[in-house]
Design a protein around this motif. Structure first.
Motif, mmCIF file in Angstrom:
data_model
loop_
_atom_site.group_PDB
_atom_site.id
_atom_site.type_symbol
_atom_site.label_atom_id
_atom_site.label_comp_id
_atom_site.label_asym_id
_atom_site.label_seq_id
_atom_site.Cartn_x
_atom_site.Cartn_y
_atom_site.Cartn_z
ATOM 1 N N LYS A 3 0.886 -1.173 0.000
ATOM 2 C CA LYS A 3 0.000 0.000 0.000
ATOM 3 C C LYS A 3 0.923 1.221 0.000
ATOM 4 O O LYS A 3 1.754 1.379 0.896
ATOM 5 C CB LYS A 3 -0.903 0.018 1.226
ATOM 6 C CG LYS A 3 -1.822 -1.193 1.330
ATOM 7 C CD LYS A 3 -3.037 -1.046 0.427
ATOM 8 C CE LYS A 3 -4.039 -0.092 1.010
ATOM 9 N NZ LYS A 3 -5.292 -0.024 0.212
ATOM 10 N N ILE A 4 0.764 2.074 -0.998
ATOM 11 C CA ILE A 4 1.700 3.172 -1.198
ATOM 12 C C ILE A 4 1.140 4.479 -0.654
ATOM 13 O O ILE A 4 -0.009 4.838 -0.942
ATOM 14 C CB ILE A 4 2.024 3.355 -2.691
ATOM 15 C CG1 ILE A 4 2.504 2.030 -3.314
ATOM 16 C CG2 ILE A 4 3.074 4.443 -2.890
ATOM 17 C CD1 ILE A 4 2.645 2.079 -4.817
ATOM 18 N N ALA A 5 1.960 5.180 0.132
ATOM 19 C CA ALA A 5 1.635 6.548 0.546
ATOM 20 C C ALA A 5 2.533 7.471 -0.270
ATOM 21 O O ALA A 5 3.757 7.469 -0.099
ATOM 22 C CB ALA A 5 1.877 6.738 2.037
ATOM 23 N N PHE A 6 1.944 8.205 -1.194
ATOM 24 C CA PHE A 6 2.711 9.106 -2.039
ATOM 25 C C PHE A 6 3.000 10.412 -1.293
ATOM 26 O O PHE A 6 2.101 10.998 -0.689
ATOM 27 C CB PHE A 6 1.947 9.393 -3.332
ATOM 28 C CG PHE A 6 1.789 8.174 -4.201
ATOM 29 C CD1 PHE A 6 2.858 7.670 -4.916
ATOM 30 C CD2 PHE A 6 0.567 7.520 -4.297
ATOM 31 C CE1 PHE A 6 2.725 6.539 -5.721
ATOM 32 C CE2 PHE A 6 0.417 6.397 -5.079
ATOM 33 C CZ PHE A 6 1.502 5.904 -5.795
ATOM 34 N N ILE A 7 4.248 10.838 -1.347
ATOM 35 C CA ILE A 7 4.671 12.098 -0.729
ATOM 36 C C ILE A 7 4.808 13.107 -1.866
ATOM 37 O O ILE A 7 5.757 13.057 -2.647
ATOM 38 C CB ILE A 7 6.006 11.926 0.012
ATOM 39 C CG1 ILE A 7 5.935 10.730 0.989
ATOM 40 C CG2 ILE A 7 6.379 13.205 0.727
ATOM 41 C CD1 ILE A 7 4.838 10.832 2.025
ATOM 42 N N LEU A 8 3.836 13.993 -1.971
ATOM 43 C CA LEU A 8 3.763 14.896 -3.118
ATOM 44 C C LEU A 8 4.229 16.293 -2.741
ATOM 45 O O LEU A 8 3.608 16.966 -1.904
ATOM 46 C CB LEU A 8 2.329 14.956 -3.650
ATOM 47 C CG LEU A 8 2.099 15.853 -4.873
ATOM 48 C CD1 LEU A 8 2.840 15.302 -6.091
ATOM 49 C CD2 LEU A 8 0.610 15.988 -5.165
ATOM 50 N N LEU A 9 5.327 16.740 -3.357
ATOM 51 C CA LEU A 9 5.780 18.117 -3.234
ATOM 52 C C LEU A 9 5.366 18.874 -4.492
ATOM 53 O O LEU A 9 5.710 18.461 -5.602
ATOM 54 C CB LEU A 9 7.303 18.194 -3.083
ATOM 55 C CG LEU A 9 7.940 17.519 -1.872
ATOM 56 C CD1 LEU A 9 9.398 17.956 -1.753
ATOM 57 C CD2 LEU A 9 7.187 17.829 -0.599
ATOM 58 N N CYS A 10 4.641 19.970 -4.321
ATOM 59 C CA CYS A 10 4.122 20.686 -5.476
ATOM 60 C C CYS A 10 4.022 22.173 -5.169
ATOM 61 O O CYS A 10 4.047 22.585 -4.005
ATOM 62 C CB CYS A 10 2.759 20.132 -5.895
ATOM 63 S SG CYS A 10 1.615 19.915 -4.516
#
Length: 525
Positions: A3-10
């Motif tokens: 199960k992937i937790a995406f760490i999104l920098l934007c």
């Protein structure tokens, strides 16, 4: 199951971020978002409002103002990671993304991929021993303190650096830390992430050190993971496909890159153009699909290098001293067979060798394994052969005790042809013009790494005309030089027609030249 937790920098394009979050969480994965504090507050509120009802999305507890090369990028990452760890206890992997990234495989494939091996995916190379940094500062990034942003505060950045350098204000690297470097786009297991967060709390000295290094997003996590995790559990690679141009800028992907992206051995790609709406739509549909099969050929980087290299034919700035002040000898003849199909040229010179007894050497400037006599080491590598080309040829003339020598060259070796044709020796050039079928070109593409066994047919169809035109271009460049003793034989011509240029090239009678040209298997693939 992973199960992937995406760490999104934007920091921009809120509509695209909303769609990205919706797409990646629709299959049960998670996302933690840090939206740059430099961006408009209205854009941030729009993202929060659109994703407020999504239980699989969480936001960093505070926003920081991010700048390229600054500690703020690592700080923003840590804030998003902390939010993800707290909010998603079922997450097994944490994957770093930017707003320009898109999945190039299905979620099903990505989960299976991560389940195959218990490891962390992060580029982690020795900072000082590797060549990851190609140009510019190396130890200066670490031993001096950097408080200003090089891009927005250039004068202060370099003034502070010069002041520290002048006063000798260097600092040591923490004794128990071996600094590593690599791409900031990593995928780490939950256990590793928890170890990193615990380390950050315990070792404030290490955090303070990295907080004033330059471009710490390329060193901080890379160093900590290598410090905390056994080497056997680290795969030193990124799962995000990215390429850079000759100018150090990221390659941008557009609608027509869909097939190429799917065939790469990566889970995501960066950067996808904001204008590539059709590509984004297709990749979004793909991520949610089931049962999709992928043919991995992984030729993307070599293909890009090949295609962008067309039209950039370089020149050396000046000839080497041993090239300008030496000669093969006025009384000698160097006969050069130029042919793109190496097996054809090898058959031809083998037949010439049998009927004329002239020493013949195959592709000595193209094949490392070409049989050569021991000439004191000058023949040991292709690099040495190119650098000492004239000295090498003189030694070969002396070794064979002959004033005539035949060698084979690839049409791409125009610099060698020009060099030898400008020598005082008599140099003759015979170009062997061959026909190139699609099957031959596909085989050539595979041999040089432009394609693989699983490269999609659509990619090959687009690639073949470029390779064919490239071969034609190489031949045209040779003819444009108008070498004085240039002749050409063609696969499409009859042996009678080919005998004439062959006779002039070898300086033999018409009958012997016809016997060579009539070799039945000469042009067979």
């Amino acid at each position: 199951m992973a199960k992937i937790a995406f760490i999104l920098l934007c920091h921009k394009d809120p509509d695209a971020i909303i769609k990205q979050a919706q797409s990646l969480t629709a299959v049960g994965d998670y996302m933690a978002i840090h939206f740059d504090a430099r961006a408009p507050a209205a854009a941030y509120q729009a993202i929060r409002a659109a994703l407020a009802g999504n239980p699989n999305v969480v936001f960093a507890r505070k926003r920081v103002r991010c700048g390229w090369g600054e500690w703020s990028l690592v700080q923003a990452t840590l804030l998003a990671v902390e939010a993800a760890v707290d909010a998603f206890p079922r997450a097994t992997h944490f994957y770093m993304l930017s707003g320009d990234c898109m999945a190039i495989k299905s979620a099903e494939y990505a989960h299976d991929f991560l389940d195959r091996r218990e490891c962390d995916y992060i580029e982690s190379f020795d900072y000082f021993k590797s060549d990851w940094i190609k140009t510019g500062w190396k130890e200066e990034r670490l031993i001096y303190r950097h408080w200003f942003n090089e891009r927005t505060q250039k004068r202060a950045f370099y003034a502070m650096f010069e002041a520290q350098k002048r006063l000798g204000l260097t600092r040591p690297i923490p004794d128990d830390i071996e600094v590593m470097i690599g791409s900031q786009w990593w995928c780490l297991r939950r256990r590793t992430i928890e170890w990193v967060l615990d380390f950050v709390k315990r070792r404030r000295d290490v955090v303070r050190f990295f907080a004033t290094t330059w471009i710490p997003d390329e060193t901080f996590f890379q160093t900590l993971v290598r410090h905390l995790v056994p080497e056997t559990e680290i795969e030193s690679r990124t799962l995000t496909f990215l390429m850079f141009t000759d100018y150090g800028m990221p390659v941008v992907f557009y609608n027509d890159h869909y097939d190429l992206l799917l065939s790469q051995d990566f889970l995501f790609a960066r950067k996808v153009s904001p204008l590539a709406t059709e590509l984004k739509r297709r990749l979004g549909v793909l991520y949610a699909s089931e049962g999709a099969r992928f043919q991995i050929s992984n030729e993307g980087r070599s293909l890009f290098k090949f295609l962008t290299g067309r039209g950039r034919i370089g020149r050396r700035f000046a000839p080497r001293f041993w090239e300008t002040e030496s000669t093969l000898g006025r009384e000698r003849e160097l006969l050069i067979v130029v042919c793109k199909k190496w097996h054809v040229a090898k058959r031809l010179v083998d037949r010439i060798r049998q009927l004329t007894n002239v020493p013949c050497i195959e592709y000595l400037f193209n094949e490392e394994a070409t049989p050569l006599p021991d000439l004191g080491g000058i023949q040991s590598t292709l690099g040495k052969r190119h650098r000492h080309r004239r000295a090498l040829m003189r030694m070969l003339f002396d070794y064979y005790e002959s004033d005539r020598l035949i060698v084979c060259m690839d049409p791409s070796n125009l610099d060698l042809l020009e060099d030898f044709c400008n020598d005082r020796a008599l140099t003759r050039v015979l170009e062997v013009e061959c026909q190139f079928s699609d099957s031959y070109l596909i085989g050539h593409a595979m041999r040089v790494g432009l394609a693989g066994e699983r490269t999609p047919q659509e990619t090959l169809n687009r690639l073949l005309p470029t390779i064919r035109n490239d071969m034609v271009h190489e031949s045209d460049r040779i003819r444009d030089r108008e070498f004085q003793n240039y002749t050409r034989m063609r696969e499409l011509d009859a042996p009678e027609a080919n005998a004439e240029p062959l006779a002039r090239f070898l300086g033999v009678g018409q009958d012997k030249a016809h016997e060579i040209a009539a070799t039945s298997y000469l042009f067979a693939d």
